[in-house]
Design a protein around this motif. Structure first.
Motif, mmCIF file in Angstrom:
data_model
loop_
_atom_site.group_PDB
_atom_site.id
_atom_site.type_symbol
_atom_site.label_atom_id
_atom_site.label_comp_id
_atom_site.label_asym_id
_atom_site.label_seq_id
_atom_site.Cartn_x
_atom_site.Cartn_y
_atom_site.Cartn_z
ATOM 1 N N VAL A 80 18.181 -3.492 4.591
ATOM 2 C CA VAL A 80 18.116 -3.271 3.143
ATOM 3 C C VAL A 80 16.653 -3.204 2.702
ATOM 4 O O VAL A 80 16.269 -2.354 1.894
ATOM 5 N N GLY A 81 15.822 -4.088 3.249
ATOM 6 C CA GLY A 81 14.399 -4.052 2.946
ATOM 7 C C GLY A 81 13.776 -2.720 3.336
ATOM 8 O O GLY A 81 13.004 -2.131 2.573
ATOM 9 N N ALA A 82 14.129 -2.226 4.517
ATOM 10 C CA ALA A 82 13.619 -0.926 4.975
ATOM 11 C C ALA A 82 14.095 0.188 4.054
ATOM 12 O O ALA A 82 13.347 1.131 3.761
ATOM 13 N N LEU A 83 15.327 0.095 3.598
ATOM 14 C CA LEU A 83 15.866 1.089 2.675
ATOM 15 C C LEU A 83 15.032 1.162 1.389
ATOM 16 O O LEU A 83 14.661 2.244 0.935
ATOM 17 N N TYR A 84 14.703 0.004 0.833
ATOM 18 C CA TYR A 84 13.890 -0.030 -0.380
ATOM 19 C C TYR A 84 12.475 0.479 -0.124
ATOM 20 O O TYR A 84 11.890 1.152 -0.982
ATOM 21 N N LEU A 85 11.917 0.179 1.035
ATOM 22 C CA LEU A 85 10.598 0.715 1.376
ATOM 23 C C LEU A 85 10.644 2.237 1.469
ATOM 24 O O LEU A 85 9.743 2.926 0.974
ATOM 25 N N LEU A 86 11.710 2.756 2.059
ATOM 26 C CA LEU A 86 11.872 4.211 2.133
ATOM 27 C C LEU A 86 12.094 4.819 0.748
ATOM 28 O O LEU A 86 11.588 5.907 0.458
ATOM 29 N N PHE A 87 12.847 4.131 -0.109
ATOM 30 C CA PHE A 87 13.018 4.598 -1.490
ATOM 31 C C PHE A 87 11.657 4.730 -2.171
ATOM 32 O O PHE A 87 11.383 5.715 -2.860
ATOM 33 N N ALA A 88 10.812 3.724 -1.991
ATOM 34 C CA ALA A 88 9.476 3.755 -2.600
ATOM 35 C C ALA A 88 8.669 4.936 -2.058
ATOM 36 O O ALA A 88 8.009 5.649 -2.829
ATOM 37 N N LEU A 89 8.735 5.154 -0.750
ATOM 38 C CA LEU A 89 8.001 6.273 -0.154
ATOM 39 C C LEU A 89 8.509 7.618 -0.659
ATOM 40 O O LEU A 89 7.715 8.545 -0.851
ATOM 41 N N VAL A 90 9.812 7.728 -0.876
ATOM 42 C CA VAL A 90 10.364 8.973 -1.418
ATOM 43 C C VAL A 90 9.793 9.245 -2.812
ATOM 44 O O VAL A 90 9.382 10.368 -3.120
ATOM 45 N N PHE A 91 9.750 8.217 -3.655
ATOM 46 C CA PHE A 91 9.189 8.405 -4.994
ATOM 47 C C PHE A 91 7.720 8.801 -4.925
ATOM 48 O O PHE A 91 7.263 9.656 -5.687
ATOM 49 N N ILE A 92 6.980 8.191 -4.018
ATOM 50 C CA ILE A 92 5.563 8.534 -3.885
ATOM 51 C C ILE A 92 5.404 9.963 -3.372
ATOM 52 O O ILE A 92 4.596 10.737 -3.907
ATOM 53 N N ALA A 93 6.193 10.356 -2.376
ATOM 54 C CA ALA A 93 6.092 11.707 -1.817
ATOM 55 C C ALA A 93 6.505 12.774 -2.830
ATOM 56 O O ALA A 93 5.803 13.771 -3.022
ATOM 57 N N VAL A 94 7.630 12.561 -3.483
ATOM 58 C CA VAL A 94 8.086 13.537 -4.481
ATOM 59 C C VAL A 94 7.111 13.584 -5.652
ATOM 60 O O VAL A 94 6.769 14.661 -6.151
ATOM 61 N N GLY A 95 6.667 12.417 -6.082
ATOM 62 C CA GLY A 95 5.700 12.367 -7.170
ATOM 63 C C GLY A 95 4.403 13.052 -6.815
ATOM 64 O O GLY A 95 3.793 13.740 -7.645
ATOM 65 N N TRP A 96 3.956 12.886 -5.569
ATOM 66 C CA TRP A 96 2.722 13.537 -5.133
ATOM 67 C C TRP A 96 2.898 15.060 -5.160
ATOM 68 O O TRP A 96 2.003 15.791 -5.575
ATOM 69 N N TYR A 97 4.064 15.522 -4.742
ATOM 70 C CA TYR A 97 4.343 16.960 -4.740
ATOM 71 C C TYR A 97 4.255 17.536 -6.158
ATOM 72 O O TYR A 97 3.694 18.600 -6.369
ATOM 73 N N PHE A 98 4.820 16.825 -7.137
ATOM 74 C CA PHE A 98 4.855 17.333 -8.502
ATOM 75 C C PHE A 98 3.611 16.999 -9.324
ATOM 76 O O PHE A 98 3.217 17.773 -10.186
ATOM 77 N N PHE A 99 3.017 15.827 -9.085
ATOM 78 C CA PHE A 99 1.969 15.342 -9.987
ATOM 79 C C PHE A 99 0.649 15.014 -9.300
ATOM 80 O O PHE A 99 -0.259 14.506 -9.952
ATOM 81 N N ALA A 100 0.535 15.257 -8.009
ATOM 82 C CA ALA A 100 -0.674 14.952 -7.228
ATOM 83 C C ALA A 100 -1.118 13.513 -7.459
ATOM 84 O O ALA A 100 -0.314 12.600 -7.341
ATOM 85 N N ASN A 101 -2.373 13.313 -7.823
ATOM 86 C CA ASN A 101 -2.889 11.943 -7.933
ATOM 87 C C ASN A 101 -2.379 11.192 -9.158
ATOM 88 O O ASN A 101 -2.663 10.012 -9.310
ATOM 89 N N LYS A 102 -1.594 11.819 -10.013
ATOM 90 C CA LYS A 102 -0.991 11.123 -11.152
ATOM 91 C C LYS A 102 0.381 10.546 -10.806
ATOM 92 O O LYS A 102 1.084 10.044 -11.670
ATOM 93 N N VAL A 103 0.748 10.617 -9.535
ATOM 94 C CA VAL A 103 2.047 10.144 -9.063
ATOM 95 C C VAL A 103 2.310 8.698 -9.462
ATOM 96 O O VAL A 103 3.420 8.343 -9.860
ATOM 97 N N PHE A 104 1.303 7.865 -9.378
ATOM 98 C CA PHE A 104 1.511 6.435 -9.592
ATOM 99 C C PHE A 104 1.765 6.091 -11.056
ATOM 100 O O PHE A 104 2.272 5.026 -11.363
ATOM 101 N N ILE A 105 1.454 7.034 -11.942
ATOM 102 C CA ILE A 105 1.707 6.830 -13.370
ATOM 103 C C ILE A 105 2.964 7.579 -13.808
ATOM 104 O O ILE A 105 3.771 7.056 -14.567
ATOM 105 N N LYS A 106 3.136 8.800 -13.310
ATOM 106 C CA LYS A 106 4.268 9.633 -13.727
ATOM 107 C C LYS A 106 5.606 9.148 -13.180
ATOM 108 O O LYS A 106 6.625 9.289 -13.842
ATOM 109 N N LEU A 107 5.620 8.632 -11.962
ATOM 110 C CA LEU A 107 6.850 8.116 -11.337
ATOM 111 C C LEU A 107 6.609 6.684 -10.868
ATOM 112 O O LEU A 107 6.434 6.427 -9.679
ATOM 113 N N PRO A 108 6.626 5.727 -11.779
ATOM 114 C CA PRO A 108 6.287 4.342 -11.414
ATOM 115 C C PRO A 108 7.415 3.561 -10.752
ATOM 116 O O PRO A 108 7.261 2.368 -10.498
ATOM 117 N N GLN A 109 8.529 4.192 -10.456
ATOM 118 C CA GLN A 109 9.665 3.483 -9.874
ATOM 119 C C GLN A 109 9.287 2.769 -8.573
ATOM 120 O O GLN A 109 9.845 1.727 -8.239
#
Length: 125
Positions: A80-109
């Motif tokens: 379950v812990g690994a699942l949540y870590l992967l969820f976080a990485l998905v948000f960072i990767a998708v956010g990076w694709y759409f928002f580049a370096n603003k990922v950490f603000i635009k998709l803070p999940q």
């Protein structure tokens, strides 16, 4: 009692509630009002609620394992812990694709998902 896993479950439950209530107001309602065809709209809405179920059930499981310190379930807790870590990485990767370096603000999940994964993984190690 395992406070690390219990904390992961508590933060997970908070995250599930935020997802359910704040998520309805921000991304879901505007999405439902969009001109997207009904089949993809229904599929994406079902996926949204699958995430809700996953967040609630996994959080309740973490709370239970953490409260009772059930070491027999530590492998499942690490998964379950690994699942949540992967969820976080998905948000960072998708956010990076759409928002580049603003990922950490635009998709803070990721800021909630990452600590849940870390707490659960550490508590079960």
């Amino acid at each position: 009692m395992n406070v690390w896993i219990l904390s992961a479950g508590g933060l997970g439950l908070l995250t599930a509630l935020i997802h359910l209530f704040a998520g309805q107001a921000d991304p879901v309602r505007p999405f439902l009002k969009s001109n997207l065809e009904d089949v993809p709209k229904a599929t994406l809405l079902a996926c949204w609620h699958l995430v809700s179920v996953t967040l609630f059930v996994s959080s309740l499981a973490l709370l239970y394992v953490g409260w009772h310190d059930l070491q027999a379930f530590y492998l499942a807790t690490r998964l379950v812990g690994a699942l949540y870590l992967l969820f976080a990485l998905v948000f960072i990767a998708v956010g990076w694709y759409f928002f580049a370096n603003k990922v950490f603000i635009k998709l803070p999940q990721w800021t909630l998902l990452l600590p849940i994964g870390l707490l659960a993984s550490y508590g079960a190690s």
